[in-house]
Design an enzyme around this catalytic site. Sequence first.
Site, PDB file in Angstrom:
ATOM      1  N   TYR A 146     -12.216 -31.340 -38.990  1.00 67.00           N
ATOM      2  CA  TYR A 146     -11.959 -32.701 -38.562  1.00 67.00           C
ATOM      3  C   TYR A 146     -12.453 -32.869 -37.132  1.00 67.00           C
ATOM      4  CZ  TYR A 146     -10.030 -37.141 -37.481  1.00 67.00           C
ATOM      5  OH  TYR A 146      -9.933 -38.453 -37.117  1.00 67.00           O
ATOM      6  N   GLN A 160      -5.763 -39.847 -43.028  1.00 67.49           N
ATOM      7  CA  GLN A 160      -6.366 -39.967 -44.363  1.00 67.49           C
ATOM      8  C   GLN A 160      -7.487 -38.944 -44.571  1.00 67.49           C
ATOM      9  OE1 GLN A 160      -6.136 -42.237 -42.003  1.00 67.49           O
ATOM     10  NE2 GLN A 160      -7.948 -43.542 -41.817  1.00 67.49           N
ATOM     11  N   ASN A 208      -5.530 -36.963 -32.997  1.00 69.22           N
ATOM     12  CA  ASN A 208      -4.379 -37.642 -32.400  1.00 69.22           C
ATOM     13  C   ASN A 208      -3.099 -37.231 -33.124  1.00 69.22           C
ATOM     14  OD1 ASN A 208      -4.310 -39.045 -34.823  1.00 69.22           O
ATOM     15  ND2 ASN A 208      -5.320 -40.856 -33.999  1.00 69.22           N
ATOM     16  N   SER A 240      -3.376 -30.909 -24.566  1.00 68.93           N
ATOM     17  CA  SER A 240      -4.111 -29.846 -23.886  1.00 68.93           C
ATOM     18  C   SER A 240      -3.497 -29.575 -22.514  1.00 68.93           C
ATOM     19  CB  SER A 240      -5.569 -30.286 -23.742  1.00 68.93           C
ATOM     20  OG  SER A 240      -6.358 -29.194 -23.345  1.00 68.93           O
ATOM     21  N   GLN A 257      -8.814 -31.116 -16.663  1.00 71.47           N
ATOM     22  CA  GLN A 257      -7.773 -31.137 -17.688  1.00 71.47           C
ATOM     23  C   GLN A 257      -7.108 -32.498 -17.742  1.00 71.47           C
ATOM     24  OE1 GLN A 257      -7.244 -28.579 -19.835  1.00 71.47           O
ATOM     25  NE2 GLN A 257      -6.163 -30.237 -20.840  1.00 71.47           N
ATOM     26  N   HIS A 301      -8.240 -35.569 -19.890  1.00 73.10           N
ATOM     27  CA  HIS A 301      -8.128 -35.598 -21.357  1.00 73.10           C
ATOM     28  C   HIS A 301      -7.199 -36.698 -21.835  1.00 73.10           C
ATOM     29  CE1 HIS A 301     -10.560 -32.509 -23.085  1.00 73.10           C
ATOM     30  NE2 HIS A 301     -10.130 -31.589 -22.249  1.00 73.10           N
ATOM     31  N   GLU A 347      -2.303 -22.800 -22.514  1.00 78.75           N
ATOM     32  CA  GLU A 347      -3.508 -22.810 -23.360  1.00 78.75           C
ATOM     33  C   GLU A 347      -4.693 -22.237 -22.576  1.00 78.75           C
ATOM     34  OE1 GLU A 347      -4.905 -26.742 -24.090  1.00 78.75           O
ATOM     35  OE2 GLU A 347      -6.297 -26.146 -25.681  1.00 78.75           O
ATOM     36  N   HIS A 348      -4.944 -22.798 -21.403  1.00 84.54           N
ATOM     37  CA  HIS A 348      -6.008 -22.311 -20.517  1.00 84.54           C
ATOM     38  C   HIS A 348      -5.372 -21.784 -19.241  1.00 84.54           C
ATOM     39  CE1 HIS A 348      -7.860 -25.793 -22.719  1.00 84.54           C
ATOM     40  NE2 HIS A 348      -8.805 -24.894 -22.927  1.00 84.54           N
ATOM     41  N   ASP A 383     -15.010 -24.516 -22.411  1.00 87.99           N
ATOM     42  CA  ASP A 383     -14.915 -25.681 -23.288  1.00 87.99           C
ATOM     43  C   ASP A 383     -16.222 -25.915 -24.032  1.00 87.99           C
ATOM     44  OD1 ASP A 383     -12.332 -26.241 -22.519  1.00 87.99           O
ATOM     45  OD2 ASP A 383     -12.918 -27.655 -20.933  1.00 87.99           O
ATOM     46  N   GLU A 399      15.653   1.141 -54.605  1.00 84.71           N
ATOM     47  CA  GLU A 399      15.658  -0.325 -54.523  1.00 84.71           C
ATOM     48  C   GLU A 399      16.069  -0.962 -55.854  1.00 84.71           C
ATOM     49  OE1 GLU A 399      12.135  -2.056 -52.834  1.00 84.71           O
ATOM     50  OE2 GLU A 399      12.637  -1.385 -50.805  1.00 84.71           O
ATOM     51  N   HIS A 425       9.238  -0.699 -61.521  1.00 85.03           N
ATOM     52  CA  HIS A 425       8.290  -0.236 -60.497  1.00 85.03           C
ATOM     53  C   HIS A 425       8.139   1.281 -60.588  1.00 85.03           C
ATOM     54  CE1 HIS A 425       8.708  -4.217 -58.825  1.00 85.03           C
ATOM     55  NE2 HIS A 425       7.870  -3.944 -57.852  1.00 85.03           N
TER      56      HIS A 425
END
Lengths: 428, 428
Positions: A124, A186, A209, A233, A255, A258, A322-323, A356, A410, A415
């Site tokens: 995506y 969708q 989003n 981010s 950053q 964003h 994250e970074h 990036d 067990e 088995h």
Amino acid sequence: MQYIVNPAREEWAEILKRPVFEQKDLESRVQPIIEAVKQEGDKALKEFSIKFDQVELEDLRVKASEIEEAIAEVPESLKRAIALARKNIETFHRSQKEEIQIVETQPGIRCWRKSVAISKVGLYIPGGTAPLFSTILMLGVPAAIAGCKEVVLCTPPGKSGKVNPAILYTAHLLGIHSIFKVGGAQAVAAMAYGTESIPQVYKIFGPGNQYVTMAKQLIGKEGVAIDMPAGPSEVAVVIDESANAGFVAADLLSQAEHGIDSQVLLVGNSKERIVEVEQEVEKQVAELPREEIARAAIANSKSIYLEEEDAIIDLINEYAPEHLILSVKNDEEMAEKIFNAGSVFLGHLTPESVGDYASGTNHTLPTNGFAKAYSGVSLDSFVKKITFQKLTEEGIKNLGPAVEEMAEAEELVAHKRAVSIRLESLKS
Amino acid sequence: MQYIVNPAREEWAEILKRPVFEQKDLESRVQPIIEAVKQEGDKALKEFSIKFDQVELEDLRVKASEIEEAIAEVPESLKRAIALARKNIETFHRSQKEEIQIVETQPGIRCWRKSVAISKVGLYIPGGTAPLFSTILMLGVPAAIAGCKEVVLCTPPGKSGKVNPAILYTAHLLGIHSIFKVGGAQAVAAMAYGTESIPQVYKIFGPGNQYVTMAKQLIGKEGVAIDMPAGPSEVAVVIDESANAGFVAADLLSQAEHGIDSQVLLVGNSKERIVEVEQEVEKQVAELPREEIARAAIANSKSIYLEEEDAIIDLINEYAPEHLILSVKNDEEMAEKIFNAGSVFLGHLTPESVGDYASGTNHTLPTNGFAKAYSGVSLDSFVKKITFQKLTEEGIKNLGPAVEEMAEAEELVAHKRAVSIRLESLKS
């Protein structure tokens, strides 16, 4: 930025808290979109396209002629930049290939593990203001190295009904031919369940989003794999007196641009440098086209002075950014001590933006503290590892009795018997 | 078993369909349990213990004295079997260690990736009829190799308030000291959020009933990592005329005894052998203590005759079984063509139960077709991989312009400027 001096450890959790987004409502808005796509396929997608993208589409699939046009439209200089980024990303991700290694765990027992491509994957790619063709490189390159047979790409069309040329160009470059003009929740549903035009896939990658993120969570619950949970981010920058305030301010702003929910954290043991960075931020932010967004993000952000380096490292590991940029003299030594982060940028000449786009590492990384348990996207994300084992007569004779003993304990007698029946036949 | 001869490809999807379990109700029953634990911690756990386990517990934590007792209670023969299994599992999982490999993607740009243990992990071990100490080996061994600092184990107590000795012994053997008498969805919630006694962890592993599974899904949605989505256990066995009907029947039954929802699939190109296996199943099932369960599972299962070997392989890849046994002459050749499976057992002398216990491979595997996108548990499951990068002056000079170009095209000017400010300073 909120400036905090030597906070006590008990206060860290509160200081490092990320904003929590209420999801209840979101779920009840996204679930019907998923259901509609599941039930009505392309028809639902076209209706959502009119509703959300203000476009009436005849074909969801991007035509070959549109790709040709896009190729012509992308400037040569950008093509060269993309080629360089692609090469570096390929080099790094190819190094992640794992050879099959046959292990004889004991005489007569061979075990091995094989990485096999996930045959069908979906990417995506958000549209909107910033056309993220770089994300196609970050996902499409490892998918190609892994050998995924079917790579489907969904991205929302602009109001003209067209897709950004850089997106089409990059997809084409990587051999991705199944490109669809579908965005939002969708698109995720379409790839999860398949429609008349859009093939069903087994794993879905990519940012988006809050609707896209929620859709990924919901289909993830049903067993369609996703790359990782997502949040806004974020970057943490550690500085000492060797840091260049201008560089650091630029990193924080890269950053901050964003989105207003972007997280920015500055930590250092030099009060002087922290103050300078704040001044530089003030100076640089005024020159940005996304000034307003960046200002809002910076306003929500924190700069923390901590005297002790060990405390700085502990705080970073608790935050799990994250970074992480280490703008310090002893960057390599400090990097050794980091155990919670998505990707780490060492020294004064390694801004986050090189990662990036083009250094070779992946930019799809765990946000929101997920770096405590999750890795970023890598070649691993596009394969699953199947284990194999084969026993010889010697192998089952050596191991069989232990398996019988354990299965019995067990209380799984069948088995045990699967081993016993073989051991008995070998006696005769 | 339902016997199906040469089904057309269009029918496969229907034939291979797994039972779907309605989860709506389950979610509304599990969510309040999670909430209660989140809000009230230990108090809620003790109340659930009375309600669900019929035990009033003073301490949730297993005491050292209880562990001492358990060690004395486990028979020596079982200890030896566990030691052997542990050694093999260690050998195989240790081979999955990844060395750091520094990649110079272009001159002046070094990128690398480091596997770092997830510092806090939780293991859920079901109690009930079958005390699954083998699962402790499968989770505890890789956790130890990875170097997880905190390993928490939750398992429900019996009505006596005690935990099965083999479970305590195995945990102790692996150095797991934080053992809590908590079961069900509440155990998952306790490890996800932490309580007064139970430490919070970042990732939760282990099998369980539908409540445990739902709890893992729900906390997974909030970003606590889980090993993988779960469904009923399953095996597919491929046979040809070389197969031993008695062995194959024993393998099918070892799966069938797990539960009435266990999935068993027999596929082969020898009608004679299929018939023989069915007769053997009938004979062997009568001798099992869990006869009733196994009969019910077998009744829901299918045996499929397919003439062509290629069709057999395609069908298996479409089904994506958790366990796949290749009881055929050309097992190694066939294994090469399998791309959707959890773990594969080659030849006539490799029953699934060796992998369940002791061959060295992991028994925590993707069910329900998830093998199309998921791997089983391995050393990878207990680490995350952090990427690092460091640029020299040469590196940023070489790469910087490409990053500027791409950032500009994505309309992220602050990203561009983080590079430009460095390039400018290097000019002067």
